[in-house]
Design an enzyme around this catalytic site. Structure first.
Site, PDB file in Angstrom:
ATOM      1  CG  HIS A  83      -4.348   4.457  -0.491  1.00  8.98           C
ATOM      2  ND1 HIS A  83      -3.394   3.486  -0.565  1.00  8.98           N
ATOM      3  CD2 HIS A  83      -4.614   4.813  -1.774  1.00  8.98           C
ATOM      4  CE1 HIS A  83      -3.096   3.258  -1.835  1.00  8.98           C
ATOM      5  NE2 HIS A  83      -3.823   4.044  -2.590  1.00  8.98           N
TER       6      HIS A  83
ATOM      7  CG  ASP B 224      -1.821   1.173   1.280  1.00  5.43           C
ATOM      8  OD1 ASP B 224      -1.414   2.264   0.830  1.00  5.43           O
ATOM      9  OD2 ASP B 224      -2.950   1.026   1.749  1.00  5.43           O
ATOM     10  CG  HIS B 225       1.211   4.401  -3.101  1.00  2.00           C
ATOM     11  ND1 HIS B 225      -0.019   4.037  -3.560  1.00  2.00           N
ATOM     12  CD2 HIS B 225       1.245   5.746  -3.160  1.00  2.00           C
ATOM     13  CE1 HIS B 225      -0.697   5.126  -3.877  1.00  2.00           C
ATOM     14  NE2 HIS B 225       0.043   6.187  -3.646  1.00  2.00           N
TER      15      HIS B 225
END
Ligand code: BG6
Length: 516
Positions: free
Chosen positions: A264, A201-202
């Site tokens: 996110h 999950d960036h």
């Protein structure tokens, strides 16, 4: 199991030997995120001494083509402030390519042979990090094919630690709903061990998102007031100015809720609301995060109508530029029911947060690109100022800005100089960039580095994915059964539909930034 490493070590050392195998090596993600991140790691001496990058793609390239396109890609980054020279030095003789069909075993057998050669030539010791930078429909198949080819088997030592490790990084979306997420997780679990799965999950690679934990747990002054006694409510906003861009084929089936919230935004929510972990060990942190999600009160069907808001933009101006409406965007269905804005009011049913609403919202084509968490504290007892113009004091706000200007600020009241009591809100600010400077980062550097080390703290565990979808299922179901009648319902360049403003106004509150 992670190696002995705290996330806060001052002088990180390069990970041990490994080959990074990128599926979808000619795609957008590789070009925009993975290569720049490898370039950054190289510039900071944080790639393994013995490593290789192996591209796997359907395109008919040979090794020289791949090496050239990779190096050209990295060199083009110089304009954005990256340091391609470090990468060029390190890439010599370390780039390999395997053409193959993701769904056919043949390419995987060839990959296996290639990796044996890579191990011999580059000393990568049989350690492989497979990065699935492909459309999600291939995730299950690729992992099954890798396992069938014998490429995912780890070799444990006598100490029960793998002396040869194999890990798989997959990108969101992890499923489309609860059922498809479970199906994917079942397929992964049948092929490899959960400890080998790194769901990226960036957002967790962003400095300020990681800083949330440091801010909360490395300071003594905030934790005592970080609860229902002092906090009135919490707002989490992830606003984007961009529209659907060229991603309609994905987005027009996903929408804002699926795209941003289970991953996110829920990760940020968990970091804001969780208890202190007993250590920074991967599972210690992830255990605390999942407790938060499990405590989120599921919305009843009738509550979806009042606690969840959806919107879709029509044409308008964003930052002075005219943009077409969502339904007029290339690849979008002309009567698309897909939301480009979503807002929810949630409650976390535990002793720390009972009765404190968490309002979250995200959307495309909003007026500003900004991601922030705002902790709104309860109003001060007003007795002292009852008969003055200061009677309507605004509340204190702690603003944790995740992007673009990463920083933290605290808003409080001061007395305006003069003989009458008049107050004014002021802000105490910490700006990451001003204090520490800035350099180009993609957000993937820490995540790739951690995956090479086997530290999964910043990756999503299977139970997080499952619980996130469970929370959202009632919203998805109600929205599916009641197609939106008012779409498009906000103008591009505004803060979403009026219902989002009303969501807070009904509770006597307002979003910190803008409204319709
Ligand atoms: C992605 C979403 O995961 O995150 C995109 O699929 C979104 O729709 C992007 O634009 C936002 O990332 P960032 O880092 O720009 O906030």
């Amino acid at each position: 199991m992670s190696e002995d490493r705290s996330p806060f070590v001052e002088n990180p050392t390069p990970p041990g030997p490994c080959a990074i195998v990128i599926f979808g090596a000619t795609g957008d993600l590789t070009r925009r995120k993975l290569l720049p991140s490898l370039c950054n790691l190289a510039a900071r001496d944080l790639l393994p001494k013995d490593y290789a990058v192996v591209g796997f793609a359907f395109d008919k390239l040979d090794e020289a083509d791949f090496a050239k396109s990779t190096s050209d890609g990295v060199r083009a980054l110089a304009a954005e402030g990256f340091d391609p020279a470090a990468w060029d030095r390190l890439a010599q003789g370390r780039l390999f390519f395997q053409q193959g069909d993701f769904e056919q075993p043949q390419g995987y057998q060839q990959l296996k042979e290639l990796l044996a050669t890579v191990d011999r030539q580059c000393g990568t010791a049989g350690n492989y990090l497979f990065y699935l930078a492909t459309p999600p429909r291939f995730f299950g198949t690729i992992v099954e094919q890798l396992a069938a080819a014998g490429l995912t088997a780890e070799i444990p030592t006598a100490l029960n630690l793998p002396s040869v490790w194999r890990r798989v990084i997959i990108e969101k979306p992890f499923g489309h709903d609860l059922e498809s997420a479970r199906e994917l997780n079942r397929r992964l679990a049948a092929a490899i061990d959960e400890s080998q799965v790194f769901r990226i999950d960036h957002y967790l690679g962003k400095e300020t998102v990681q800083n949330l934990m440091v801010f909360r747990f490395a300071n003594g002054i905030f934790e005592p007031i970080w609860n229902r006694r002092y906090v009135d409510h919490v707002q989490i906003t992830v606003a984007e100015t961009v529209g659907v861009e060229h991603r309609a084929s994905y987005y027009d089936h996903a929408g804002a809720l699926r795209d941003m919230i289970p991953s996110h935004i829920f990760q940020v929510l968990a970091l804001v609301a969780m208890e202190s972990p007993t250590s920074f060990d991967d599972d210690a942190v992830r255990d605390e995060k999942i407790k938060v999600l499990r405590a989120v009160r599921p919305l009843r069907d009738d509550e979806v109508l009042t606690h969840a808001v959806r919107g879709q933009y029509r044409g308008g101006k964003v930052a002075g530029e005219q943009v077409a409406g969502y339904r007029e965007s290339p690849g979008v269905r002309p009567d698309s029911p897909v939301e480009t804005f979503a807002a929810l009011k949630l409650h976390i049913d535990n002793w720390r947060w009972a009765d404190v609403p968490f309002y979250i919202r995200t959307g495309k084509c909003l007026p500003e690109r900004i991601s922030e968490v705002v902790i709104h504290f309860k109003r001060a007892p007003l007795m002292l100022f009852r008969d003055t113009s200061a009677a309507n004091l605004p509340t204190n706000e702690l603003i944790l800005q995740l992007q673009p200007d990463e920083g933290i600020s605290l808003r409080f009241q001061v007395k305006l100089p003069g003989i009458t009591v008049r107050t004014s809100p002021v802000e105490m600010q910490f700006c990451n960039k001003d204090l520490f400077g800035s350099w180009p980062v993609t957000g993937y550097e820490t995540l790739l580095y951690d995956a090479m080390l086997g530290d999964s703290t910043l990756f999503q565990r299977v139970d997080f994915v499952d619980t996130a979808w469970k929370i959202l299922t009632p919203v998805l179901d109600v929205w599916q059964s009641l197609p939106p009648r008012s779409f498009p319902n906000y103008i591009a360049g505004t803060w979403g539909p009026k219902e989002a403003t009303e969501l807070l106004a009904r509770d006597g509150r307002a979003w910190r930034l803008g409204s319709t």
